[in-house]
Design a protein around this motif. Structure first.
Motif, mmCIF file in Angstrom:
data_model
loop_
_atom_site.group_PDB
_atom_site.id
_atom_site.type_symbol
_atom_site.label_atom_id
_atom_site.label_comp_id
_atom_site.label_asym_id
_atom_site.label_seq_id
_atom_site.Cartn_x
_atom_site.Cartn_y
_atom_site.Cartn_z
ATOM 1 N N UNK A 69 0.871 -1.146 -0.131
ATOM 2 C CA UNK A 69 -0.018 0.071 -0.002
ATOM 3 C C UNK A 69 0.793 1.274 0.039
ATOM 4 N N UNK A 70 0.846 1.962 -1.108
ATOM 5 C CA UNK A 70 1.440 3.069 -0.936
ATOM 6 C C UNK A 70 0.830 4.502 -1.386
ATOM 7 N N UNK A 71 1.245 5.701 -1.205
ATOM 8 C CA UNK A 71 0.890 7.047 -1.828
ATOM 9 C C UNK A 71 0.958 7.267 -3.218
ATOM 10 N N UNK A 72 -0.025 7.023 -4.153
ATOM 11 C CA UNK A 72 0.091 7.009 -5.434
ATOM 12 C C UNK A 72 0.409 8.326 -6.094
ATOM 13 N N UNK A 73 0.145 9.472 -5.305
ATOM 14 C CA UNK A 73 0.520 10.783 -5.887
ATOM 15 C C UNK A 73 1.847 11.232 -5.370
ATOM 16 N N UNK A 74 2.721 10.510 -4.395
ATOM 17 C CA UNK A 74 3.931 10.796 -3.948
ATOM 18 C C UNK A 74 4.955 10.341 -5.266
ATOM 19 N N UNK A 92 0.850 -3.972 -6.147
ATOM 20 C CA UNK A 92 1.128 -2.394 -5.421
ATOM 21 C C UNK A 92 -0.462 -1.769 -5.666
ATOM 22 N N UNK A 93 -0.675 -1.268 -4.554
ATOM 23 C CA UNK A 93 -2.078 -0.704 -4.303
ATOM 24 C C UNK A 93 -1.872 0.913 -3.745
ATOM 25 N N UNK A 94 -2.452 1.818 -4.723
ATOM 26 C CA UNK A 94 -2.258 3.088 -4.493
ATOM 27 C C UNK A 94 -3.359 3.545 -3.329
ATOM 28 N N UNK A 95 -2.935 4.078 -2.393
ATOM 29 C CA UNK A 95 -3.854 4.600 -1.296
ATOM 30 C C UNK A 95 -5.206 5.359 -1.688
ATOM 31 N N UNK A 96 -5.146 6.064 -2.978
ATOM 32 C CA UNK A 96 -6.122 6.915 -3.544
ATOM 33 C C UNK A 96 -7.073 6.083 -4.090
ATOM 34 N N UNK A 107 -8.068 2.830 0.114
ATOM 35 C CA UNK A 107 -8.713 3.521 1.128
ATOM 36 C C UNK A 107 -9.281 2.603 2.148
ATOM 37 N N UNK A 108 -9.970 1.683 1.733
ATOM 38 C CA UNK A 108 -10.536 0.624 2.478
ATOM 39 C C UNK A 108 -9.349 -0.214 3.301
#
Length: 150
Positions: A20-25, A46-50, A55-56
Motif C-alpha cells: 500500500x503506497x501513496x500514489x501521488x507521491x 501494488x495498491x495506491x492509497x487513493x 482507502x479501505x
C-alpha cells in the motif's frame, strides 16, 4: 503535537505481497517502480492509497488515507509499516537480502528518519495531481480499482 501510534507489525490474514503506497507521491511511485523492476518472482502487487480498495485497506490498518504517515506491506502473515516495511520488501529482492542488517539500528531511530523523509516527501520529490501511470514493469501488478486485496 499528538503522539503518533505505534507502527509495530501486526498479524495479517489477508493477501500476501500487497504494498500500500501513496500514489501521488513521486518518491513513493519511484519506490514502487524500484521494487517492480527487481521483483522477478512478481511476489509483490501494488495498491495506491487513493483508490477505493486502497482507502479501505488503509482504514483497516489505521492509516489516514488523506494524510498517510506510512506505507505498508502485507507479507509473511504480518503487515509491516514504515522502515520495517522497506526492510521486509527489500530483503525479498535479489541482491538486497542484506537489508535486515538495518534492524541493528533501533526501530525508533529508523522510523524517525523515515518520518523526516515522509513529512517532506512532496516538497523534496514532488507530488502529482493523479496516481502514477503504470509502466510496463507494473503490468498486471497494480491492484485494480475496487478489487479487494484482503
Amino acid at each position: 503535537m499528538l503522539k503518533s501510534r505505534d507502527w509495530s507489525p501486526v498479524p495479517w490474514q489477508g493477501a500476501d505481497g500487497v504494498i500500500l503506497f501513496d500514489g501521488v507521491c513521486v518518491f513513493c511511485s519511484r519506490w514502487v517502480r524500484f521494487v517492480a523492476r527487481r521483483d522477478a518472482a512478481r511476489r509483490f502487487r501494488f495498491l495506491p492509497i487513493q483508490t477505493e480498495a486502497g482507502r479501505r485497506l488503509a482504514a483497516t490498518l489505521g492509516i489516514d488515507p488523506e494524510a498517510p504517515e506510512t506505507n505498508a506491506v502485507a507479507v509473511g502473515g504480518r503487515v509491516w509499516f514504515k522502515s520495517d516495511a522497506a526492510i521486509e520488501v527489500t530483503r525479498r529482492l535479489p541482491g538486497w537480502r542484506w537489508t535486515p542488517l538495518a534492524r541493528l539500528v533501533p526501530r525508533v531511530v529508523r522510523d524517525r528518519l523515515y518520518d523526516l523523509i515522509a513529512r517532506n516527501r512532496y516538497r523534496l520529490f514532488g507530488r502529482s495531481e493523479t496516481c502514477m501511470v503504470p509502466g510496463p514493469e507494473l503490468s498486471g501488478r497494480l491492484v485494480a480499482g475496487s478489487s479487494d486485496p484482503t
